[in-house]
Write a protein that holds these residues in place. Structure first.
Motif, PDB file in Angstrom:
ATOM      1  N   UNK A 289       0.836  -0.930   0.206  1.00 60.33           N
ATOM      2  CA  UNK A 289       0.080  -0.101  -0.079  1.00 60.33           C
ATOM      3  C   UNK A 289       0.690   0.989   0.053  1.00 60.33           C
ATOM      4  N   UNK A 290       2.196   1.310   0.522  1.00 57.04           N
ATOM      5  CA  UNK A 290       3.261   2.294  -0.003  1.00 57.04           C
ATOM      6  C   UNK A 290       3.647   2.188  -1.224  1.00 57.04           C
ATOM      7  N   UNK A 291       3.845   4.253  -1.446  1.00 59.79           N
ATOM      8  CA  UNK A 291       4.683   4.063  -2.943  1.00 59.79           C
ATOM      9  C   UNK A 291       6.154   4.911  -2.852  1.00 59.79           C
ATOM     10  N   UNK A 292       6.531   4.168  -3.311  1.00 62.25           N
ATOM     11  CA  UNK A 292       8.153   5.369  -3.707  1.00 62.25           C
ATOM     12  C   UNK A 292       8.243   6.220  -4.554  1.00 62.25           C
ATOM     13  N   UNK A 293       8.648   6.697  -4.159  1.00 64.52           N
ATOM     14  CA  UNK A 293       9.514   8.237  -4.959  1.00 64.52           C
ATOM     15  C   UNK A 293      10.563   8.589  -5.795  1.00 64.52           C
ATOM     16  N   UNK A 294      10.942   8.210  -6.386  1.00 68.33           N
ATOM     17  CA  UNK A 294      12.843   9.268  -6.258  1.00 68.33           C
ATOM     18  C   UNK A 294      12.633  10.337  -6.331  1.00 68.33           C
ATOM     19  N   UNK A 299       1.713  14.608  -0.715  1.00 69.01           N
ATOM     20  CA  UNK A 299       1.410  13.960   0.171  1.00 69.01           C
ATOM     21  C   UNK A 299       3.114  12.933   0.527  1.00 69.01           C
ATOM     22  N   UNK A 300       3.980  13.159   0.181  1.00 69.88           N
ATOM     23  CA  UNK A 300       5.069  12.326   0.347  1.00 69.88           C
ATOM     24  C   UNK A 300       5.749  12.625   1.307  1.00 69.88           C
ATOM     25  N   UNK A 301       6.974  11.458   2.326  1.00 72.64           N
ATOM     26  CA  UNK A 301       7.964  12.533   2.948  1.00 72.64           C
ATOM     27  C   UNK A 301       8.763  11.570   2.857  1.00 72.64           C
ATOM     28  N   UNK A 347      -0.932   5.592   1.858  1.00 69.99           N
ATOM     29  CA  UNK A 347      -2.642   5.852   0.979  1.00 69.99           C
ATOM     30  C   UNK A 347      -3.084   5.924   2.194  1.00 69.99           C
ATOM     31  N   UNK A 348      -3.668   6.722   2.405  1.00 71.29           N
ATOM     32  CA  UNK A 348      -4.941   7.511   3.242  1.00 71.29           C
ATOM     33  C   UNK A 348      -5.941   6.647   3.980  1.00 71.29           C
ATOM     34  N   UNK A 349      -6.542   6.283   3.396  1.00 74.42           N
ATOM     35  CA  UNK A 349      -7.318   4.965   2.888  1.00 74.42           C
ATOM     36  C   UNK A 349      -7.065   3.434   3.579  1.00 74.42           C
ATOM     37  N   UNK A 350      -5.659   3.388   3.407  1.00 67.32           N
ATOM     38  CA  UNK A 350      -5.388   2.075   3.648  1.00 67.32           C
ATOM     39  C   UNK A 350      -4.496   1.471   4.872  1.00 67.32           C
TER      40      UNK A 350
END
Length: 365
Positions: A289-294, A299-301, A347-350
């Protein structure tokens, strides 16, 4: 088969509670797995049901009958152990026949029951072999057969697959599941491997420190863990847990890290966070449920890659968020490296929120 009911069951050794007021019901024909780490009380609970240990308090009923003071032979149960416990000098047929001979059944009845059990477990061709001539999986089937011929009301299994190699364990999980489906047997199954419980059981009883932490279907335990222990124990990889602090900005609530970044919460999650006993809130998230961005995204930390673990079809990446580690699953085509700066999006829903003081799951008020 039969229903098994535990009511406030206690087992103590001096001042130590090995089983601490455990209550649960195993319905007729249900497969229930007792899971938890070593020393959690699961095997002791099974031994109490079997009558191998003397109960210190509470009641155990099998098929509506109080069995607290009954010997194991009078409880109409059959046990399957991890070491198979087969007689090495007897053939498979004689191993299966032995418990029936002890009950003084006729020769024709013994032969009929042994052949019937052998057909169910597909070991008819092994009846004249000795245990040393069998593989681990075949020996496990014989151990099951010895329990099956007794036609018990309840099957009790204590880590029966723990001595098998990984490939054979997967195969025997399938065999045990089919065994249960075909016989509609009542099964109480002890394992430290939560994957066995998730794949085979109708219900899971998660234990820790002698207490029953949660008792529900595997799906509900996975989706809605009642506390941080269950969240961290059930699932592979385990749920990531990040200790944070809830801060209010007008009507909105955010989670702030010791490093200073903030994660704004949705209105529903804000209400959950406000229900905590203190401002300490633990964020929980499953890897899928977690996304990783480069690069930084809304909304990311921020975080830093710790390890990268390719497994073939999925790559697991451990990311440091301050002192906490968050596990993210990626497509193998996505490349990241240790010590690389990345950004994590939840994901705020999960996500799951837990009270940092009580470690209990926070519910929407």
């Amino acid at each position: 088969m039969a229903e098994v009911v535990l009511n406030e069951v206690v087992k103590t050794y001096g001042n130590i509670y090995a089983v601490n007021h455990v209550s649960l019901t195993v319905a007729d024909g249900e497969f229930v797995a007792l899971v938890g780490p070593s020393g959690c009380g699961k095997t002791t609970t099974l031994s109490l049901i079997a009558g191998l240990n003397e109960i210190s308090g509470g009641e155990i009923h099998i098929d509506g009958r109080l069995v607290n003071d009954l010997d194991p032979k009078d409880r109409d149960i059959a046990m399957v152990f991890q070491n198979y416990a087969l007689y090495p000098n007897k053939t498979v047929f004689k191993n299966l026949a032995f418990p029936l001979q002890m009950r003084k059944l006729s020769k024709s009845d013994i032969e009929a029951k042994v052949l019937s059990a052998a057909r169910v477990l597909d070991i008819t061709h092994l009846l004249e072999r000795k245990p040393r001539e069998l593989s681990g999986g075949q020996q496990q089937r014989v151990a099951l057969g010895r329990a099956l011929v007794r036609d018990p009301r309840v099957f009790l299994m204590d880590e029966p697959l723990s001595n098998l190699d990984a490939k054979l364990r997967v195969q025997m999980r399938t065999e045990l599941k089919r065994f249960h489906q075909d016989l509609q047997a009542t099964v109480v199954y002890v394992t430290h491997d939560q994957l066995e419980a998730v794949t085979m059981a109708d219900k899971m009883a998660v234990m820790h420190g002698g207490f029953l932490q949660q008792y529900d279907s595997p799906k509900n335990v996975f989706d809605n863990p009642v506390n941080m222990f269950v969240a961290s124990f059930v699932g592979s990889p385990a749920m990531s847990l990040v200790p944070l602090e809830a801060v209010s900005h007008g009507g909105a609530v955010a989670l702030r890290s010791p490093e200073g970044w903030e994660l704004p919460l949705s209105p529903r999650n804000s209400r959950k966070a406000l229900g905590a006993s203190t401002n300490k809130v633990v964020l929980g998230a499953r890897h899928s449920t977690v996304k990783l961005h480069r690069e930084e995204a809304p909304g990311s930390v921020p975080g830093v890659v710790y390890t990268v673990e390719p497994t073939g079809d999925i790559t697991f990446v451990q990311v440091f968020l301050g002192d906490a580690i968050v596990i993210v699953s990626l497509d193998p085509s996505i490349t990241v490296h240790p010590d690389q700066k990345v950004w994590i999006e939840f994901d705020q829903d999960k996500i799951h929120l837990f009270d940092g003081a009580t470690e209990m799951a926070l519910a929407t008020a």
